[in-house]
Design an enzyme around this catalytic site. Structure first.
Site, PDB file in Angstrom:
ATOM      1  N   THR A 129    -118.282 -58.821 -22.251  1.00 21.91           N
ATOM      2  CA  THR A 129    -117.761 -58.718 -23.621  1.00 21.91           C
ATOM      3  C   THR A 129    -118.869 -58.735 -24.666  1.00 21.91           C
ATOM      4  OG1 THR A 129    -117.634 -61.111 -23.873  1.00 21.91           O
ATOM      5  CG2 THR A 129    -115.707 -60.013 -22.924  1.00 21.91           C
ATOM      6  N   ARG A 159    -124.764 -64.917 -23.625  1.00 21.85           N
ATOM      7  CA  ARG A 159    -123.957 -63.768 -23.985  1.00 21.85           C
ATOM      8  C   ARG A 159    -123.197 -63.307 -22.750  1.00 21.85           C
ATOM      9  NH1 ARG A 159    -126.457 -58.290 -26.399  1.00 21.85           N
ATOM     10  NH2 ARG A 159    -127.304 -58.175 -24.310  1.00 21.85           N
ATOM     11  N   ASP A 195    -135.232 -63.711 -19.172  1.00 17.99           N
ATOM     12  CA  ASP A 195    -135.725 -63.407 -17.828  1.00 17.99           C
ATOM     13  C   ASP A 195    -137.241 -63.234 -17.819  1.00 17.99           C
ATOM     14  OD1 ASP A 195    -133.233 -63.522 -16.705  1.00 17.99           O
ATOM     15  OD2 ASP A 195    -132.908 -61.355 -16.679  1.00 17.99           O
ATOM     16  N   ASP A 240    -135.248 -58.221 -21.221  1.00 15.08           N
ATOM     17  CA  ASP A 240    -134.516 -59.480 -21.342  1.00 15.08           C
ATOM     18  C   ASP A 240    -135.509 -60.613 -21.613  1.00 15.08           C
ATOM     19  OD1 ASP A 240    -133.272 -62.025 -20.571  1.00 15.08           O
ATOM     20  OD2 ASP A 240    -131.589 -60.766 -19.966  1.00 15.08           O
TER      21      ASP A 240
HETATM   22  C1  PRP Z   1    -130.173 -63.321 -25.392  1.00 19.16           C
HETATM   23  C2  PRP Z   1    -131.004 -63.669 -26.609  1.00 19.16           C
HETATM   24  C3  PRP Z   1    -129.961 -64.030 -27.630  1.00 19.16           C
HETATM   25  C4  PRP Z   1    -128.844 -63.088 -27.283  1.00 19.16           C
HETATM   26  C5  PRP Z   1    -128.901 -61.949 -28.244  1.00 19.16           C
HETATM   27  O1  PRP Z   1    -129.767 -64.445 -24.738  1.00 19.16           O
HETATM   28  O2  PRP Z   1    -131.928 -64.671 -26.377  1.00 19.16           O
HETATM   29  O3  PRP Z   1    -129.530 -65.381 -27.562  1.00 19.16           O
HETATM   30  O4  PRP Z   1    -129.084 -62.604 -25.960  1.00 19.16           O
HETATM   31  O5  PRP Z   1    -127.819 -61.121 -28.098  1.00 19.16           O
HETATM   32  P1  PRP Z   1    -126.701 -60.950 -29.212  1.00 19.16           P
HETATM   33  O6  PRP Z   1    -127.407 -60.780 -30.516  1.00 19.16           O
HETATM   34  O7  PRP Z   1    -125.986 -59.722 -28.762  1.00 19.16           O
HETATM   35  O8  PRP Z   1    -125.825 -62.174 -29.194  1.00 19.16           O
HETATM   36  P2  PRP Z   1    -128.971 -64.395 -23.336  1.00 19.16           P
HETATM   37  O9  PRP Z   1    -127.502 -64.359 -23.566  1.00 19.16           O
HETATM   38  O10 PRP Z   1    -129.546 -63.304 -22.508  1.00 19.16           O
HETATM   39  O11 PRP Z   1    -129.256 -65.803 -22.699  1.00 19.16           O
HETATM   40  P3  PRP Z   1    -130.638 -66.452 -22.186  1.00 19.16           P
HETATM   41  O12 PRP Z   1    -131.495 -66.666 -23.389  1.00 19.16           O
HETATM   42  O13 PRP Z   1    -130.163 -67.728 -21.592  1.00 19.16           O
HETATM   43  O14 PRP Z   1    -131.259 -65.533 -21.172  1.00 19.16           O
HETATM   44  N1  URA Z   2    -131.088 -60.137 -25.130  1.00 19.54           N
HETATM   45  C1  URA Z   2    -132.293 -59.827 -24.640  1.00 19.54           C
HETATM   46  O1  URA Z   2    -132.956 -60.674 -24.041  1.00 19.54           O
HETATM   47  N2  URA Z   2    -132.749 -58.563 -24.809  1.00 19.54           N
HETATM   48  C2  URA Z   2    -132.052 -57.626 -25.462  1.00 19.54           C
HETATM   49  O2  URA Z   2    -132.534 -56.500 -25.597  1.00 19.54           O
HETATM   50  C3  URA Z   2    -130.782 -57.968 -25.967  1.00 19.54           C
HETATM   51  C4  URA Z   2    -130.322 -59.235 -25.790  1.00 19.54           C
END
Ligand code: PRP
Ligand code: URA
Length: 206
Positions: free
Chosen positions: A105, A101, A200, A197
């Site tokens: 944006t 994400r 993370d 997160d």
């Molecule tokens: C997080 C999560 C989803 C997304 C959700 O991933 O695991 O994929 O955000 O957000 P949304 O519903 O607003 O799209 P992230 O982009 O943090 O990537 P990661 O899993 O690689 O840390």
């Molecule tokens: N992605 C995450 O990992 N946590 C949130 O709360 C939203 C998006």
């Protein structure tokens, strides 16, 4: 259809997941366990073939799964949901979709896709612990449908009402299975109260 688990084990484990003191090793274990419990609920309507099985004492009526299942983790955070579910359904195929994400944006950015050339399964379970704005889930389902998948379910852990609304509006045929629906998103798109997160916290980054 939104299915929010009412199972006491899910509620107990989700509480531990939320706790800010839960460290990555325990966090990964809990993601794995909650994913198994949610997948159990999401697969309660799978169709079966009837068969006869020979036991040491005679024969009994038995069953085998009719549908082949594809597990589709959205990288990175969805990875932690794969192994436990895969152990329960070892005949499944696993296809990775890389999406992150954009922090400004909040729109999903694709960076990896390991789908086979044509669908080889009857049911896809999209795995991602967090359904926040819903952008990532909608993009993953768009991609699966364009590629030819017909029957898709979303299995997450925590959702925001905004994410549920967006996924349901874009794909009303995709049922959503989660452990809880929280209050809201904050100004930077995080679920509140949430669990932070999910990527993370699993991988010890951030
Ligand atoms: C997080 C999560 C989803 C997304 C959700 O991933 O695991 O994929 O955000 O957000 P949304 O519903 O607003 O799209 P992230 O982009 O943090 O990537 P990661 O899993 O690689 O840390
Ligand atoms: N992605 C995450 O990992 N946590 C949130 O709360 C939203 C998006």
């Amino acid at each position: 259809m939104v299915h929010v688990s009412q199972h006491p084990l899910v509620k107990h484990k989700l509480t531990l997941l939320r706790h800010k003191a839960t460290e990555p090793k325990k966090f990964r274990e809990l993601i794995r366990e909650v994913a198994i419990l949610l997948a159990y609920e999401a697969t309660a309507d799978l169709s079966l073939n009837e068969l006869e099985v020979t036991t040491p004492m005679g024969t009994a009526r038995g069953y085998s799964l009719k549908e082949k299942i594809g597990l589709v983790p959205i990288l990175r955070a969805g990875l932690g949901m794969v192994d436990g579910i895969w152990e329960m359904m070892p005949g499944s195929e696993v296809w990775h979709i890389g999406l992150y994400r954009d922090e400004e944006t909040l729109r999903p950015v694709f960076y990896y896709n390991k789908l086979p050339t044509a669908p080889t399964v009857q049911l896809c379970l999209v795995l991602d612990p967090m359904l926040a704005t819903g952008g990532s889930a909608v993009a993953a389902v768009d991609m699966l449908k364009k590629w030819g998948a017909r029957h898709i379910k979303f299995v997450g852990i925590l959702a925001a009402p905004e994410g549920i609304a967006r996924l349901t509006e874009a794909h009303p045929d995709v049922p959503i299975y989660v452990a809880a629906v929280d209050e809201r998103l904050n100004e930077i798109g995080y679920i509140v109260p949430g669990l932070g997160d999910a990527g993370d916290r699993q991988f010890g980054t951030g």
